[in-house]
Every structure is written in structure tokens, then in C-alpha cells.
Design an enzyme around this catalytic site. Structure first.
Site, PDB file in Angstrom:
ATOM      1  NE  ARG A   1      -4.243  -1.334   0.044  1.00  0.00           N
ATOM      2  CZ  ARG A   1      -4.361  -2.330  -0.824  1.00  0.00           C
ATOM      3  NH1 ARG A   1      -3.395  -2.593  -1.683  1.00  0.00           N
ATOM      4  NH2 ARG A   1      -5.454  -3.066  -0.864  1.00  0.00           N
TER       5      ARG A   1
ATOM      6  CD  GLU B   1      -2.918   3.069  -5.431  1.00  0.00           C
ATOM      7  OE1 GLU B   1      -3.976   2.486  -5.709  1.00  0.00           O
ATOM      8  OE2 GLU B   1      -1.926   2.504  -4.953  1.00  0.00           O
TER       9      GLU B   1
ATOM     10  CG  HIS C   1      -3.025  -0.807  -6.928  1.00  0.00           C
ATOM     11  ND1 HIS C   1      -3.460  -0.195  -5.782  1.00  0.00           N
ATOM     12  CD2 HIS C   1      -3.012  -2.132  -6.628  1.00  0.00           C
ATOM     13  CE1 HIS C   1      -3.688  -1.096  -4.845  1.00  0.00           C
ATOM     14  NE2 HIS C   1      -3.426  -2.287  -5.338  1.00  0.00           N
TER      15      HIS C   1
HETATM   16  C1  DGY Z   1      -5.413  -6.119  -3.058  1.00  0.00           C
HETATM   17  O1  DGY Z   1      -5.955  -7.208  -3.237  1.00  0.00           O
HETATM   18  O2  DGY Z   1      -5.439  -5.529  -1.993  1.00  0.00           O
HETATM   19  C2  DGY Z   1      -4.674  -5.562  -4.195  1.00  0.00           C
HETATM   20  O3  DGY Z   1      -4.044  -4.382  -3.870  1.00  0.00           O
HETATM   21  C3  DGY Z   1      -5.592  -5.373  -5.376  1.00  0.00           C
HETATM   22  O4  DGY Z   1      -4.803  -5.454  -6.523  1.00  0.00           O
END
Ligand code: DGY
Length: 311
Positions: free
Chosen positions: A230, A259, A277
Site C-alpha cells: 500500500r 491513487e 496498481h
Molecule cells: C489487493 O488485493 O489488496 C490488491 O491491492 C488489489 O490489486
């Protein structure tokens, strides 16, 4: 099911599952909650994901909400404490995306250390044809890899990188007794002992800014950062400053603090690889995630329990 512009956002107990299924499978993603205004009361299960979560305010507007199903493994966009307080369980989509996220993490390691994306731009700009030489890069085989967060995805990354004869160490909240990798007692200790630091921790308040200026400085001018977790885990301003000052060698990022905004200071740099992402973004994985979302919804509506609840 409540259908809104752009597709269904929220599933009601009387949901028409085939319709939701078609939508999720076609999109391979949960749609955004942006148009939640106007959703009628009666919503019992909310399907959210990709940066959109159920906040306390949303919960106030959905008095009948009984469960949240998060399309994705990271559920930090939801107000977890508030959901717990209100007795609203949350499910996510674990396991099914581990391999694809690990593949991208390894791809970013190779790309940023070997300068693949930068070399591609160099060729396309005609610099090679014009007689310039592409600078030397860093060797991946045998590199010291630090994994911040050795959960399922971290382990999948480590297993892959073992194939490159790398020396792996890690830091996690809890030390694992089922791996041989060296344990670092803090992120800074981990950063100081590796050539590439891979961030795989969950997001949320507990990890906010965990990779800060001192951690980046500890990584050093020959060190690389890769983040597939993240954006909130890395202090983005500190990252930009560390790159600009040459305190780290480069970064490979799939995630960002705000984002889809990517700091402008990063977009012109050849020492960073920027992805939108997409680590879990394969047809196979998104389909498996969609199936797991639907299985959770179905299980909750029929038995009152979620299939893959988060802790
Ligand atoms: C998640 O599953 O949290 C990912 O970041 C999505 O791609």
C-alpha cells in the site's frame, strides 16, 4: 441489487446473483462507491474494493448493512474499527492473488535493478542508435533481499527469489518459526542489511509511514525499494527526497499514497518503475477474486457467515 450508473455497488439480501456475477467477472473488479449517494436503504451486503471502502459515514447511510465483502486482500479502505464496533464482519479475498502479486514484485526487482524500463525508453528515444551507451546496472542474482511483511505474499516472493540465489531476510510484527530467513528486529535494521527492500505489509493505521526517511537512508545509495503493498506504508515525500538526494538508488512501485495520483517528481525519473496498481491484475486472478467475492456474498446471504472473514 441496487444498480447505479457504472454498475451495481451494493448487494441486497434479495440480490440477483447472476447479475452481480456478470458484473464482477466482466470487470474483474468491484466498482467504486463514488455514486453511493442515492442508494436506497435495505442494503445488507456491500461489495467494495480497489481503494473504495465502507467508512463510518457510509455505514450511517446504510442502516441495514450486515456485512462488507472486500474485492482484494487489502481491506484498509474500510473503517475496520467502526465495522467491528457495529458488529459488521468484513471478508477479503486472500490466497488467490498471492502468486500474481509475487510475480510482479519479482518483476519490479529485476526491472528496477537492471533498468529494464529505462533501457526500453533509451532504445525508443533513439539514444542507442545515436551512439550512446546505457549505464551499467546492478546484479539481481546473489543480491540481499529484505522483505517487510512476511505473510503469504511475502513468502511467495521469497520462494521465487530463492531461485536467484538471493540472501533473504525479513521483518514482520511476529517472527516466524517456519522459515530459515534471517529476522531483522526493525524496518531500519532490515533496510540497513539489504540491497532491495520489498514492502508487502498490510496497509492501515498500524503501518502508516513505516518506511520513512531514516529507513530509506538506511537502505543506502546502492539500495532499491519495491512496494507492492500500500502506498500509505511508504512516506512518499521522504521517498521523493531520498531519490532526489541519491540516498537510494531507485524504486519500483505498484502503489501510491493517493491513487491514482502519482507524484509528479517521480514520473520524469529513470530510476523508478511506476505501475498503476496492477499486481493482481491478471484475468485468472481477478476471476478467482470475483468468485471468492461471490462465494462470500452467497454464504453470508444463505448462512449468515462469511467464507473468508478477516481477523
Ligand atoms: C489487493 O488485493 O489488496 C490488491 O491491492 C488489489 O490489486
Amino acid at each position: 441489487m441496487t444498480s447505479l450508473p457504472g454498475g451495481p455497488r451494493v448487494v441486497r439480501a434479495s440480490a440477483m446473483m447472476p447479475e452481480l456475477e456478470r458484473d464482477l467477472v466482466d470487470r474483474y473488479a468491484a466498482p467504486s462507491l463514488a455514486e453511493l449517494d442515492g442508494v436506497v436503504p435495505g442494503v445488507e451486503v456491500a461489495v467494495v474494493g480497489f481503494g473504495n471502502g465502507v467508512t463510518a459515514e457510509v455505514m450511517d447511510r446504510l442502516p441495514d448493512l450486515r456485512a462488507i465483502v472486500n474485492f482484494g486482500v487489502g481491506y484498509d479502505a474500510n473503517d475496520v474499527d467502526e465495522a467491528r464496533r457495529r458488529g459488521i464482519p468484513i471478508a477479503n479475498t486472500p490466497d488467490v492473488l498471492d502468486d500474481c502479486v509475487a510475480d510482479v514484485a519479482v518483476g519490479l526487482v529485476i526491472d528496477v535493478m537492471r533498468g529494464l524500463s529505462a533501457a526500453d525508453r533509451f532504445v525508443r528515444r533513439g539514444e542507442w542508435a545515436g551512439g550512446s551507451r546505457f549505464p551499467l546496472t546492478r546484479r539481481v542474482t546473489g543480491a540481499r533481499v529484505g522483505i517487510l511483511g512476511l505473510g503469504r505474499i511475502g513468502l511467495a516472493i521469497a520462494r521465487r527469489l530463492e531461485g536467484f540465489d538471493t540472501v533473504i531476510s525479513y521483518h514482520s510484527r511476529n517472527r516466524r518459526d517456519d522459515v530459515q530467513y534471517a529476522y531483522a528486529t526493525s524496518p531500519i535494521e532490515l533496510a540497513a542489511s539489504c540491497d532491495v527492500l520489498i514492502v508487502v505489509t498490510p496497509g492501515g493505521p498500524g503501518t502508516q509511514g513505516l518506511v520513512d526517511a531514516p529507513v530509506l537512508t538506511a537502505l543506502g545509495p546502492d539500495g532499491f525499494l519495491v512496494n507492492v503493498a500500500r502506498g500509505s506504508v511508504v512516506d512518499e515525500d521522504a521517498l521523493v527526497a531520498a531519490l532526489e538526494d541519491g540516498r537510494i538508488a531507485g524504486a519500483g512501485l505498484d502503489v501510491y499514497a493517493h491513487e491514482p495520483r502519482v507524484p509528479e517528481a517521480l514520473t520524469g525519473r529513470d530510476d523508478v518503475v511506476l505501475l498503476p496498481h496492477v499486481a493482481s491484475g491478471t484475468v485468472e486472478t481477478r476471476r478467482a477474486m470475483a468468485d471468492l467475492v461471490l462465494d462470500n456474498v452467497e454464504r453470508f446471504l444463505s448462512h449468515g457467515v462469511l467464507l473468508t472473514p478477516v481477523d
